[in-house]
Design an enzyme around this catalytic site. Structure first.
Site, PDB file in Angstrom:
ATOM      1  N   HIS A  57       0.854  -1.197   0.000  1.00 22.84           N
ATOM      2  CA  HIS A  57       0.000   0.000   0.000  1.00 22.84           C
ATOM      3  C   HIS A  57       0.885   1.240   0.000  1.00 22.84           C
ATOM      4  CE1 HIS A  57      -3.187   2.813   1.090  1.00 22.84           C
ATOM      5  NE2 HIS A  57      -4.018   1.865   0.723  1.00 22.84           N
ATOM      6  N   ASP A 116      -7.942  -5.299  -0.037  1.00 20.01           N
ATOM      7  CA  ASP A 116      -8.410  -6.202  -1.100  1.00 20.01           C
ATOM      8  C   ASP A 116      -8.056  -7.658  -0.859  1.00 20.01           C
ATOM      9  OD1 ASP A 116      -7.546  -3.459  -3.046  1.00 20.01           O
ATOM     10  OD2 ASP A 116      -9.580  -4.242  -2.886  1.00 20.01           O
TER      11      ASP A 116
HETATM   12  C1  SDX Z   1      -6.204  -0.012  -2.977  1.00 15.98           C
HETATM   13  O1  SDX Z   1      -4.401   4.523  -2.140  1.00 15.98           O
HETATM   14  C2  SDX Z   1      -5.371   3.919  -1.495  1.00 15.98           C
HETATM   15  O2  SDX Z   1      -5.804   4.336  -0.455  1.00 15.98           O
HETATM   16  C3  SDX Z   1      -5.930   2.698  -2.236  1.00 15.98           C
HETATM   17  C4  SDX Z   1      -6.937   1.865  -1.454  1.00 15.98           C
HETATM   18  C5  SDX Z   1      -8.209   2.614  -1.189  1.00 15.98           C
HETATM   19  O3  SDX Z   1      -8.914   2.266  -0.228  1.00 15.98           O
HETATM   20  O4  SDX Z   1      -8.565   3.498  -2.034  1.00 15.98           O
HETATM   21  O5  SDX Z   1      -6.377   1.452  -0.214  1.00 15.98           O
HETATM   22  C6  SDX Z   1      -7.339   0.609  -2.244  1.00 15.98           C
HETATM   23  O6  SDX Z   1      -6.010   0.313  -4.102  1.00 15.98           O
HETATM   24  C7  SDX Z   1      -5.294  -0.977  -2.241  1.00 15.98           C
HETATM   25  C8  SDX Z   1      -4.096  -1.489  -3.126  1.00 15.98           C
HETATM   26  C9  SDX Z   1      -4.619  -2.597  -4.064  1.00 15.98           C
HETATM   27  N1  SDX Z   1      -3.559  -2.990  -5.030  1.00 15.98           N
HETATM   28  C10 SDX Z   1      -2.916  -4.145  -4.942  1.00 15.98           C
HETATM   29  O7  SDX Z   1      -3.051  -4.950  -4.018  1.00 15.98           O
HETATM   30  C11 SDX Z   1      -1.971  -4.437  -6.121  1.00 15.98           C
HETATM   31  C12 SDX Z   1      -0.641  -4.973  -5.585  1.00 15.98           C
HETATM   32  N2  SDX Z   1       0.023  -3.891  -4.849  1.00 15.98           N
HETATM   33  C13 SDX Z   1       0.976  -3.089  -5.593  1.00 15.98           C
HETATM   34  O8  SDX Z   1       0.848  -2.964  -6.945  1.00 15.98           O
HETATM   35  C14 SDX Z   1       1.483  -1.883  -4.816  1.00 15.98           C
HETATM   36  O9  SDX Z   1       1.798  -2.308  -3.558  1.00 15.98           O
HETATM   37  C15 SDX Z   1       0.595  -0.649  -4.728  1.00 15.98           C
HETATM   38  C16 SDX Z   1       0.139  -0.206  -6.050  1.00 15.98           C
HETATM   39  C17 SDX Z   1      -0.588  -0.918  -3.858  1.00 15.98           C
HETATM   40  C18 SDX Z   1       1.433   0.452  -4.061  1.00 15.98           C
HETATM   41  O10 SDX Z   1       2.409   0.783  -4.953  1.00 15.98           O
HETATM   42  P1  SDX Z   1       3.592   1.846  -4.594  1.00 15.98           P
HETATM   43  O11 SDX Z   1       3.310   2.547  -3.323  1.00 15.98           O
HETATM   44  O12 SDX Z   1       3.828   2.666  -5.825  1.00 15.98           O
HETATM   45  O13 SDX Z   1       4.791   0.918  -4.291  1.00 15.98           O
HETATM   46  P2  SDX Z   1       5.864   0.468  -5.372  1.00 15.98           P
HETATM   47  O14 SDX Z   1       5.188  -0.051  -6.591  1.00 15.98           O
HETATM   48  O15 SDX Z   1       6.848   1.577  -5.505  1.00 15.98           O
HETATM   49  O16 SDX Z   1       6.564  -0.794  -4.623  1.00 15.98           O
HETATM   50  C19 SDX Z   1       7.641  -0.595  -3.720  1.00 15.98           C
HETATM   51  C20 SDX Z   1       8.420  -1.903  -3.803  1.00 15.98           C
HETATM   52  C21 SDX Z   1       8.823  -2.286  -5.231  1.00 15.98           C
HETATM   53  O17 SDX Z   1       9.976  -3.094  -5.137  1.00 15.98           O
HETATM   54  P3  SDX Z   1      11.455  -2.402  -5.344  1.00 15.98           P
HETATM   55  O18 SDX Z   1      11.418  -1.692  -6.685  1.00 15.98           O
HETATM   56  O19 SDX Z   1      11.610  -1.432  -4.185  1.00 15.98           O
HETATM   57  O20 SDX Z   1      12.438  -3.553  -5.314  1.00 15.98           O
HETATM   58  O21 SDX Z   1       7.604  -3.001  -3.339  1.00 15.98           O
HETATM   59  C22 SDX Z   1       7.387  -3.908  -4.417  1.00 15.98           C
HETATM   60  C23 SDX Z   1       7.695  -3.170  -5.692  1.00 15.98           C
HETATM   61  O22 SDX Z   1       8.118  -4.075  -6.709  1.00 15.98           O
HETATM   62  N3  SDX Z   1       5.960  -4.289  -4.341  1.00 15.98           N
HETATM   63  C24 SDX Z   1       5.512  -5.527  -4.499  1.00 15.98           C
HETATM   64  C25 SDX Z   1       4.131  -5.447  -4.284  1.00 15.98           C
HETATM   65  N4  SDX Z   1       3.795  -4.186  -4.012  1.00 15.98           N
HETATM   66  C26 SDX Z   1       4.933  -3.460  -4.057  1.00 15.98           C
HETATM   67  N5  SDX Z   1       6.149  -6.686  -4.789  1.00 15.98           N
HETATM   68  C27 SDX Z   1       5.354  -7.787  -4.876  1.00 15.98           C
HETATM   69  N6  SDX Z   1       4.020  -7.795  -4.676  1.00 15.98           N
HETATM   70  C28 SDX Z   1       3.382  -6.641  -4.376  1.00 15.98           C
HETATM   71  N7  SDX Z   1       2.079  -6.643  -4.173  1.00 15.98           N
END
Ligand code: SDX
Length: 427
Positions: free
Chosen positions: A306, A363
């Protein structure tokens, strides 16, 4: 703590005001930065940028705190229901008995959509994703209220709010019925908001439909937990579309489309597809963990991580407990719940996830409950939209009431400084 910050640009000092929020969050007010210095700031993804000041919802991502108008969601989840929580978010206070009864009556008597809109559904293929239908039907509602679209007339806005709250529920249920080839079930005025939705979703004309009070309770809980979340992607979309003076239907339709993405509200459907895939692979959660850690796999653990919560998502905690209770009461034994718990356990003990502060979000478990209610995967993000609707409406209303200017971010241009037009024969 001074109430200003000093910025030095090309040797010249500039004083910028500091703004402090209710829980001591601090912001450097840069609203005069470009005018005073010629500089803009750059923050793609807006990770460090406050888009507005808001009184609606507060999130403390480090301590897993979420409050609607100051009330913790755990309290609302236990003591409130979705209609009352919607009133709290939209109108800024808990309703009196009279206010609640008036609001409920408005929702009841505005649940039908214009009969002509039923024909819209015939144009979609049965395989159409319900989020595509929901967004276009909500936007099309504006065609039926030409005299209530002025976003700057509080009377017209108050006229539309219960209508969009009520009709989006009907549109969602009708899209489900159409996708399974069953006749739509019209809303029934004697039923409350959530019971009416379940009736429209699962009743059939040929027999009496018994509404399970446990399912009604679980649906209220899920919708409350999804009701708002400050400046998330879809709410920010609603606010920026609303800032152009687009009407409420258009702004909500835009929010629905932003929510559809699998990085946002589409994650709940992606979680269930991921758990079903793991089940097909014999329940091997380690393979999913390995893939999620492999940058080349393009796979992420849906429902994990998140932008704001870096400790735990309080909503995920409440939903996980509810999964155990509700499934037990309903006598449902879903193997996907055990897979989800094992996946969470494995991830929370893996340095990759711990170092990146990746925890289950709202989720991760919500689909287990929707599935136990008989709601199919494709409808999960629609359910998220139903829940988030009062949040979108409350932010849109706050934006209009604060007379905010149209949202128009700046950029840093990095393309060619100048280019000549080359005739096609010379390219
Ligand atoms: C919602 O914003 C809100 O409030 C949203 C929400 C709401 O109520 O409105 O809470 C609802 O959208 C919840 C999130 C649902 N999405 C998912 O579950 C999809 C999977 N999660 C990711 O795609 C991600 O964690 C996000 C999109 C939720 C957050 O993305 P960020 O903050 O941009 O984080 P990032 O992509 O920069 O990740 C940081 C690191 C990366 O690795 P490095 O480059 O540092 O090595 O963490 C890794 C990412 O690759 N990473 C994950 C991951 N999420 C982040 N690796 C594996 N699996 C994951 N789920």
């Amino acid at each position: 703590m001074g109430t200003t910050a000093e910025l030095k640009l090309e040797g010249k000092p500039y004083e910028l005001p500091i703004i402090v929020g209710s829980h001591n969050e601090k912001a450097v007010d840069i609203r005069k930065l470009r005018g005073d210095t010629g500089y803009v700031t750059l923050d793609s993804g807006y990770e460090n940028t406050g888009a507005c000041q808001s009184k609606i919802t507060y999130i403390d991502g480090d301590n897993g705190i979420l409050k609607y108008r100051g009330i913790p969601i755990e309290v609302l989840a236990e003591k409130s229901d979705f209609v009352e929580t919607s009133y709290l978010l939209i109108y800024g206070k808990l309703p009196t008995k009279v206010e609640l009864s008036n609001f409920s009556r408005e929702l009841t008597y505005h649940s039908l959509i214009h009969e002509d809109m039923l024909r819209f559904y015939d144009g979609y293929p049965p395989s159409a994703h319900p989020m595509a239908i929901l967004s276009s039907m909500v936007c099309s509602l504006s065609a039926y209220y030409p005299d209530s679209l002025d976003p700057n007339d509080p009377k017209q806005v108050d006229n539309l709010i219960p209508r969009v709250m009520s009709k989006i529920r009907t549109i969602a249920a009708y899209s489900y019925k159409k996708s399974i080839g069953q006749p739509v079930m019209y809303p029934v005025n004697r039923l409350d908001y959530c019971s009416n939705f379940l009736h429209m979703m699962f009743a059939v004309p040929s027999e009496q439909y018994e509404i399970d009070p446990e399912v009604v309770k679980a649906l209220n809980l899920l919708l409350i937990l999804h009701a708002d979340h400050e400046q998330n992607c879809s709410t920010s979309t609603v606010r920026i579309v609303g800032s152009s003076d687009a009407n409420l239907f258009a702004s909500i339709a835009a929010g629905i489309l932003a929510l559809w993405g699998p990085k946002h509200g589409g994650a709940n459907q992606a979680v269930m597809e991921m758990l079903e895939e793991i089940q097909r692979n014999g329940g091997d959660t380690d393979a999913a963990i390995r893939a999620a850690k492999d940058k080349n796999s393009g796979f992420r653990l849906s429902g994990f991580g998140h932008r704001v919560y870096k400790n735990f998502d309080p909503r995920a905690k409440v939903i996980k407990v509810a999964c155990d209770k509700v499934l037990a009461k309903m006598g449902v034994n879903d193997p996907l719940l055990d897979i989800a718990k094992r996946l969470e356990e494995a991830a929370l003990n893996d340095p990759y996830f711990v170092e990146r502060k990746l925890y289950p979000n709202v989720d991760f478990y919500s689909g287990i409950l929707y599935r136990a209610m008989g709601i199919p995967n494709e409808m999960f993000t629609v359910m998220f939209a139903l829940g988030r609707l009062p949040g979108w409406i409350s932010h849109w209303k706050e934006l209009k009431e604060s007379n905010e200017r149209i949202g128009r971010p700046r950029q840093i241009y990095t393309g060619p400084a100048h280019a000549e037009y080359v005739p096609i024969e010379k390219r």
